[in-house]
Scaffold this motif. Structure first.
Motif, PDB file in Angstrom:
ATOM      1  N   ALA A  71       0.828  -1.207   0.000  1.00 26.32           N
ATOM      2  CA  ALA A  71       0.000   0.000   0.000  1.00 26.32           C
ATOM      3  C   ALA A  71       0.861   1.256   0.000  1.00 26.32           C
ATOM      4  O   ALA A  71       0.545   2.245  -0.677  1.00 26.32           O
ATOM      5  N   MET A  72       1.966   1.207   0.739  1.00 31.73           N
ATOM      6  CA  MET A  72       2.871   2.351   0.777  1.00 31.73           C
ATOM      7  C   MET A  72       3.510   2.572  -0.601  1.00 31.73           C
ATOM      8  O   MET A  72       3.579   3.697  -1.086  1.00 31.73           O
ATOM      9  N   ALA A  73       3.944   1.488  -1.242  1.00 26.52           N
ATOM     10  CA  ALA A  73       4.529   1.604  -2.577  1.00 26.52           C
ATOM     11  C   ALA A  73       3.503   2.138  -3.565  1.00 26.52           C
ATOM     12  O   ALA A  73       3.827   2.947  -4.441  1.00 26.52           O
ATOM     13  N   ASP A  74       2.256   1.692  -3.424  1.00 25.64           N
ATOM     14  CA  ASP A  74       1.192   2.157  -4.311  1.00 25.64           C
ATOM     15  C   ASP A  74       0.941   3.654  -4.125  1.00 25.64           C
ATOM     16  O   ASP A  74       0.714   4.374  -5.092  1.00 25.64           O
ATOM     17  N   LYS A  75       1.005   4.131  -2.882  1.00 21.93           N
ATOM     18  CA  LYS A  75       0.801   5.567  -2.619  1.00 21.93           C
ATOM     19  C   LYS A  75       1.922   6.405  -3.221  1.00 21.93           C
ATOM     20  O   LYS A  75       1.691   7.511  -3.710  1.00 21.93           O
ATOM     21  N   LEU A  76       3.158   5.893  -3.178  1.00 22.98           N
ATOM     22  CA  LEU A  76       4.301   6.678  -3.625  1.00 22.98           C
ATOM     23  C   LEU A  76       4.601   6.525  -5.108  1.00 22.98           C
ATOM     24  O   LEU A  76       5.317   7.340  -5.682  1.00 22.98           O
ATOM     25  N   SER A  77       4.074   5.485  -5.735  1.00 29.40           N
ATOM     26  CA  SER A  77       4.383   5.210  -7.128  1.00 29.40           C
ATOM     27  C   SER A  77       3.616   6.148  -8.065  1.00 29.40           C
ATOM     28  O   SER A  77       2.415   6.357  -7.894  1.00 29.40           O
ATOM     29  N   PRO A  78       4.299   6.666  -9.070  1.00 29.70           N
ATOM     30  CA  PRO A  78       3.605   7.530 -10.031  1.00 29.70           C
ATOM     31  C   PRO A  78       2.755   6.739 -11.025  1.00 29.70           C
ATOM     32  O   PRO A  78       1.943   7.309 -11.732  1.00 29.70           O
ATOM     33  N   VAL A  79       2.948   5.431 -11.087  1.00 36.75           N
ATOM     34  CA  VAL A  79       2.172   4.581 -11.991  1.00 36.75           C
ATOM     35  C   VAL A  79       1.438   3.523 -11.175  1.00 36.75           C
ATOM     36  O   VAL A  79       1.883   3.148 -10.092  1.00 36.75           O
ATOM     37  N   PRO A  80       0.318   3.017 -11.671  1.00 33.04           N
ATOM     38  CA  PRO A  80      -0.395   1.962 -10.944  1.00 33.04           C
ATOM     39  C   PRO A  80       0.458   0.699 -10.832  1.00 33.04           C
ATOM     40  O   PRO A  80       1.126   0.305 -11.785  1.00 33.04           O
ATOM     41  N   LEU A  81       0.447   0.091  -9.668  1.00 28.89           N
ATOM     42  CA  LEU A  81       1.203  -1.135  -9.445  1.00 28.89           C
ATOM     43  C   LEU A  81       0.296  -2.340  -9.630  1.00 28.89           C
ATOM     44  O   LEU A  81      -0.914  -2.248  -9.416  1.00 28.89           O
TER      45      LEU A  81
END
Length: 98
Positions: A71-81
């Motif tokens: 969830a943290m990576a998804d919040k920080l990522s500029p593209v959908p994971l």
């Protein structure tokens, strides 16, 4: 402290607040007794018995660290994971068609 916050770009402040809310949501999975026990064990972390280590691991597993990291990576990522990273939309192996 407020000088530092004023110098940060707004999107960084928003990202920090989103991560804090996400961490709060995951910490909410623990009961107050679990939080107190975890704090006690963490304070004594250098001198834990094997049983206490297992107890701390059990408490930490209730926080779902993989889901939190996704969830943290998804919040920080500029593209959908992909769903397998974020824990959303994953299908079981038995339901997959070949």
């Amino acid at each position: 402290m407020f000088r530092t916050v004023r110098r940060l770009p707004l999107f960084k402040v928003i990202a920090v607040l989103q991560l804090a809310l996400l961490a709060r949501r995951h910490l909410g999975a623990l009961t107050p007794a679990d939080r107190r026990r975890a704090a006690h064990l963490i304070r004594r972390s250098r001198n834990l018995t094997p049983a206490e280590r297992h107890e701390l691991i059990d408490i930490a597993s209730k926080l779902e660290p993989r889901a939190f990291a996704g969830a943290m990576a998804d919040k920080l990522s500029p593209v959908p994971l992909p769903g397998r990273v974020t824990g959303r939309g994953s299908r079981s192996k038995t339901s997959r068609s070949r």
